[in-house]
Design a protein around this motif. Structure first.
Motif, PDB file in Angstrom:
ATOM      1  N   PRO A  64      -1.857   2.212  -4.319  1.00 37.52           N
ATOM      2  CA  PRO A  64      -0.437   1.868  -4.161  1.00 37.52           C
ATOM      3  C   PRO A  64       0.355   2.035  -5.458  1.00 37.52           C
ATOM      4  O   PRO A  64       1.524   2.362  -5.435  1.00 37.52           O
ATOM      5  CB  PRO A  64      -0.443   0.404  -3.728  1.00 37.52           C
ATOM      6  N   TYR A  65      -0.294   1.845  -6.584  1.00 42.02           N
ATOM      7  CA  TYR A  65       0.385   1.925  -7.874  1.00 42.02           C
ATOM      8  C   TYR A  65       0.379   3.344  -8.459  1.00 42.02           C
ATOM      9  O   TYR A  65       1.086   3.613  -9.419  1.00 42.02           O
ATOM     10  CB  TYR A  65      -0.247   0.961  -8.879  1.00 42.02           C
ATOM     11  N   ASP A  66      -0.418   4.273  -7.892  1.00 41.14           N
ATOM     12  CA  ASP A  66      -0.461   5.642  -8.406  1.00 41.14           C
ATOM     13  C   ASP A  66      -1.062   6.560  -7.351  1.00 41.14           C
ATOM     14  O   ASP A  66      -2.264   6.545  -7.114  1.00 41.14           O
ATOM     15  CB  ASP A  66      -1.281   5.701  -9.693  1.00 41.14           C
ATOM     16  N   ALA A  67      -0.240   7.378  -6.732  1.00 45.98           N
ATOM     17  CA  ALA A  67      -0.700   8.267  -5.659  1.00 45.98           C
ATOM     18  C   ALA A  67      -1.669   9.337  -6.154  1.00 45.98           C
ATOM     19  O   ALA A  67      -2.360   9.958  -5.363  1.00 45.98           O
ATOM     20  CB  ALA A  67       0.498   8.923  -4.990  1.00 45.98           C
TER      21      ALA A  67
END
Length: 72
Positions: free
Chosen positions: A42-45
């Motif tokens: 969620p914080y880095d695709a």
């Protein structure tokens, strides 16, 4: 590829014979990290499982250009 300690990346270098066309990660947890984790975070695709497949899509042009230079 996950990089907390760098051992997973290093295992790919240690398990590979240059020129063989095969990259083998010899860390015991490599398979789980590649196949059995979330596809992204969620914080880095850009983080998650199947990093090699995602890299091929993202870097396709550079890969093809490099192959063309090597192939003549």
């Amino acid at each position: 590829m996950p990089f907390q300690t760098g051992m997973l990346e290093k295992s790919g270098k240690l398990g590979t014979t240059v020129g063989s066309g095969l990259v083998e990660y010899i860390a015991p947890y490599a398979r789980m990290q590649y196949y059995d984790t979330a596809q992204s975070r969620p914080y880095d695709a850009n983080r998650g499982a199947k990093w090699f497949e995602r890299m091929k899509v993202a870097e396709k042009r550079e890969i093809l250009d490099g192959a063309k230079k090597l192939g003549g």
